[in-house]
Design a protein around this motif. Structure first.
Motif, PDB file in Angstrom:
ATOM      1  N   GLN A 212      -1.097   5.412 -26.226  1.00 54.79           N
ATOM      2  CA  GLN A 212      -1.905   5.025 -27.370  1.00 54.79           C
ATOM      3  C   GLN A 212      -2.008   3.509 -27.367  1.00 54.79           C
ATOM      4  O   GLN A 212      -1.131   2.798 -26.921  1.00 54.79           O
ATOM      5  CB  GLN A 212      -1.252   5.478 -28.692  1.00 54.79           C
ATOM      6  CG  GLN A 212      -0.797   6.923 -28.687  1.00 54.79           C
ATOM      7  CD  GLN A 212      -1.948   7.870 -28.777  1.00 54.79           C
ATOM      8  OE1 GLN A 212      -3.032   7.482 -29.183  1.00 54.79           O
ATOM      9  NE2 GLN A 212      -1.751   9.103 -28.389  1.00 54.79           N
TER      10      GLN A 212
ATOM     11  N   CYS B 162      -4.153   1.902 -30.197  1.00 52.23           N
ATOM     12  CA  CYS B 162      -4.645   1.449 -31.493  1.00 52.23           C
ATOM     13  C   CYS B 162      -4.489   2.584 -32.487  1.00 52.23           C
ATOM     14  O   CYS B 162      -4.217   3.717 -32.127  1.00 52.23           O
ATOM     15  CB  CYS B 162      -6.099   1.011 -31.412  1.00 52.23           C
ATOM     16  SG  CYS B 162      -7.243   2.349 -31.077  1.00 52.23           S
TER      17      CYS B 162
ATOM     18  N   LYS C 176      -6.652   4.166 -34.076  1.00 57.62           N
ATOM     19  CA  LYS C 176      -7.634   5.232 -33.866  1.00 57.62           C
ATOM     20  C   LYS C 176      -7.119   6.278 -32.912  1.00 57.62           C
ATOM     21  O   LYS C 176      -7.472   7.441 -32.968  1.00 57.62           O
ATOM     22  CB  LYS C 176      -8.931   4.613 -33.333  1.00 57.62           C
ATOM     23  CG  LYS C 176     -10.092   5.584 -33.311  1.00 57.62           C
ATOM     24  CD  LYS C 176     -11.369   4.858 -32.912  1.00 57.62           C
ATOM     25  CE  LYS C 176     -12.549   5.799 -32.927  1.00 57.62           C
ATOM     26  NZ  LYS C 176     -13.797   5.123 -32.573  1.00 57.62           N
ATOM     27  N   CYS C 177      -6.286   5.842 -31.957  1.00 51.81           N
ATOM     28  CA  CYS C 177      -5.764   6.759 -30.953  1.00 51.81           C
ATOM     29  C   CYS C 177      -4.696   7.675 -31.512  1.00 51.81           C
ATOM     30  O   CYS C 177      -4.331   8.651 -30.874  1.00 51.81           O
ATOM     31  CB  CYS C 177      -5.169   5.993 -29.784  1.00 51.81           C
ATOM     32  SG  CYS C 177      -6.318   4.896 -28.998  1.00 51.81           S
TER      33      CYS C 177
ATOM     34  N   GLY D 143      -2.397   3.121 -23.312  1.00 49.44           N
ATOM     35  CA  GLY D 143      -3.809   3.266 -23.658  1.00 49.44           C
ATOM     36  C   GLY D 143      -4.519   4.409 -22.972  1.00 49.44           C
ATOM     37  O   GLY D 143      -5.745   4.505 -23.026  1.00 49.44           O
TER      38      GLY D 143
ATOM     39  N   PHE E  77      -6.452   6.721 -25.468  1.00 43.99           N
ATOM     40  CA  PHE E  77      -7.597   6.003 -26.025  1.00 43.99           C
ATOM     41  C   PHE E  77      -8.776   6.091 -25.058  1.00 43.99           C
ATOM     42  O   PHE E  77      -9.899   6.429 -25.444  1.00 43.99           O
ATOM     43  CB  PHE E  77      -7.221   4.544 -26.281  1.00 43.99           C
ATOM     44  CG  PHE E  77      -8.362   3.706 -26.766  1.00 43.99           C
ATOM     45  CD1 PHE E  77      -8.996   3.977 -27.957  1.00 43.99           C
ATOM     46  CD2 PHE E  77      -8.798   2.620 -26.018  1.00 43.99           C
ATOM     47  CE1 PHE E  77     -10.058   3.200 -28.394  1.00 43.99           C
ATOM     48  CE2 PHE E  77      -9.853   1.832 -26.438  1.00 43.99           C
ATOM     49  CZ  PHE E  77     -10.493   2.122 -27.638  1.00 43.99           C
TER      50      PHE E  77
ATOM     51  N   GLN F  46     -12.340   8.325 -25.453  1.00 46.64           N
ATOM     52  CA  GLN F  46     -13.639   7.664 -25.324  1.00 46.64           C
ATOM     53  C   GLN F  46     -14.482   8.350 -24.241  1.00 46.64           C
ATOM     54  O   GLN F  46     -15.696   8.508 -24.397  1.00 46.64           O
ATOM     55  CB  GLN F  46     -13.442   6.181 -24.994  1.00 46.64           C
ATOM     56  CG  GLN F  46     -12.846   5.354 -26.122  1.00 46.64           C
ATOM     57  CD  GLN F  46     -13.738   5.319 -27.353  1.00 46.64           C
ATOM     58  OE1 GLN F  46     -14.956   5.181 -27.249  1.00 46.64           O
ATOM     59  NE2 GLN F  46     -13.139   5.443 -28.530  1.00 46.64           N
TER      60      GLN F  46
END
Length: 514
Positions: free
Chosen positions: A3, A5, A7-8, A121, A124, A128
């Motif tokens: 992760q 952020c 949002k993730c 990340g 994330f 996307q």
């Protein structure tokens, strides 16, 4: 699950696929994590839970299967518009930002293997990608532990979790999902070996992506950012075991539909050539065959369980960093930035010898920046000493017309255009990249790498003609024969070249083979 952020940190989207079963294909043996595997320590220890007789993960929804007969634009949103590249830091990958690549991926089949420590990340990026490629599927071992929308890890069930992830990936591949995203840590090569084998079996292009976040290897920050409360001490141990992804080769991969069509096209050119009496006699002599039907079966393709069956052009041989100049090539910024990017290739001819049948390529300027092969390499004794560069006989060899590649599984990118060669049509390449080719087939026991050496022989013959200033109509050093839509020429020594009147343009994805 990585992760980066807030949002993730939303509940991950759990996606499975329909129960369509594969027919006539061998199953892959699952490669699952043991209690000592890297993934076993990617999460904080949980309270002991009594194991059940059978795993009962939360049943996910089933997305619709991809239609193989629909128009390419049917996978694009807004009545044909391509998905917009996502905005934000750390999303600068060609598969997410380059419009030509996005269009190509929508027409093809790609397995994206995420690789990175927890919190770096990965999820994330995965989410996307899923937003961009609506028919794509995310597969993760973490999805197994989702219960009622909550993540409930149980170390005793880790083996089941990885089997669950692998089975979902296989079902997605069988259904023809254009993009399959493997959202696991994959910090060691064996962790993603199953998915590489799956890409071979079901004709996907593999693409390994590593988050480029500034904290991707900073365990102190990763401990704060990962959503599963993995402590810094555990992350330090994972970092020590982290293995870089080291390719055997860098290739321009063609999709399955284009590969199938090119092989059919190659058979058609061979049929045309066999109508020329001189070529037919020469073919009889070196093949020891007497009928056109048998001659069309002469060149074989390796399509056994361990072979990559989709056509591809080699940009560089690296052998996991052990080949000459491999480390320098792998470290080039243009190479790293181009992974997962679309490149056009141009088929400008075909070369037929007693050993190989290859399609000759013209590379554009951008592709030439990635060229890492030696155009003047001398064929070594280990290939010239054995008859026709032999390798041991093996199972899984099929003729060009009997390929196992499926028609309609992807969308074709092939198009025919006017030749850009003009006066150099009969000596089209001689400098950097002149060795670029697609191996279409080989004589029995001949290794595919021989195709490049046969092409270099053709280049030397052509340059000898140019050097001697021999007019194109002369037969002093070659013989030419007119065939429909092209010209067939021999330079002697059983070497024949087809020079089509038009070029064939095909799209490819630059990636690595491991």
């Amino acid at each position: 699950m990585g992760q980066c952020c807030a949002k993730c940190k939303e509940s991950p989207e759990v996606v499975s696929v329909g129960e369509r079963q594969e027919v006539g294909r061998p199953s892959l043996t699952p490669l699952v994590a043991s209690e000592e595997s890297p993934d076993a320590q990617d999460v904080a220890p949980a309270s002991p839970v009594q194991p059940q007789d059978e795993p009962q993960p939360e049943a996910p929804p089933e997305p619709s299967e991809r239609s193989t007969s629909a128009s390419p634009v049917s996978a694009m949103k807004d009545g044909g518009a391509l998905p917009s590249p996502p905005k934000g830091d750390y999303l600068d990958f060609p598969i997410m930002q380059d419009m030509k690549t996005i269009e190509y991926v929508l027409k093809s089949k790609v397995i994206v293997i995420m690789k990175g420590l927890p919190g770096s990340g990965k999820s994330f990026i995965s989410n996307q990608l899923k937003k961009m490629y609506k028919d794509g599927v995310i597969c993760s071992a973490d999805h197994y532990f989702m219960k009622g929308g909550q993540y409930k890890f149980n170390a005793d069930k880790l083996k089941f979790a990885h089997e669950f992830c692998q089975e979902n990936a296989r079902k997605a591949a069988v259904s023809g999902a254009p993009v399959i995203i493997i959202d696991n840590t994959n910090i060691q090569a064996w962790n993603y070996k199953y998915y590489l084998r799956l890409s071979k079996e079901l004709h996907y292009t593999p693409l390994i992506l590593e988050p480029q976040t500034s904290w991707a290897k900073n365990t102190k920050l990763l401990a704060k950012k990962n959503s599963h409360s993995v402590p810094k001490e555990a992350l330090d141990q994972r970092l020590k075991k982290y293995e870089p992804a080291l390719p055997l080769y860098y290739w321009w991969f063609l999709n399955e539909e284009d590969s199938s069509q090119i092989l059919t096209m190659a058979q058609d050119w061979l049929k045309k050539s066999l109508q020329v009496q001189e070529f037919f006699r020469d073919f009889c002599e070196f093949s020891k065959l007497s009928s056109v039907e048998d001659m069309l079966m002469y060149y074989k393709r390796n399509e056994g369980p361990g072979d990559y069956k989709v056509l591809h052009a080699t940009a560089c041989v690296t052998r996991k960093g052990k080949a000459k100049n491999a480390k320098e090539y792998m470290a080039k910024k243009v190479v790293r930035d181009s992974l997962g990017k679309n490149f056009p290739l141009h088929i400008i001819g075909f070369v037929l010898t007693p050993r190989t049948y290859g399609a000759r390529l013209r590379l554009g300027e951008d592709a030439l920046e990635l060229w890492g092969m030696d155009d003047h390499e001398v064929e070594s004794e280990d290939t010239t000493s054995a008859p026709a560069g032999q390798q041991p006989a093996r199972d899984g060899q099929v003729s060009l017309g009997d390929t196992n590649l499926r028609r309609g599984s992807c969308h074709s990118t092939l198009r025919t255009g006017e030749s850009q060669l003009h006066k150099s049509r009969f000596h089209p390449t001689s400098d950097r990249g002149s060795r670029a080719h697609l191996t279409l087939g080989c004589a029995p026991k001949v290794h595919a790498k021989i195709t490049g050496f046969d092409l270099m022989r053709v280049v030397s013959f052509e340059q000898r003609v140019v050097k001697n200033g021999i007019p194109e109509g002369s037969s002093e050093m070659f013989e030419s024969f007119s065939i429909p839509e092209g010209e067939l020429r021999t330079y002697g020594e059983n070497v024949w070249v087809i020079y089509p009147e038009k070029e064939i343009h095909v799209s490819s994805l630059f990636s690595a083979f491991y």
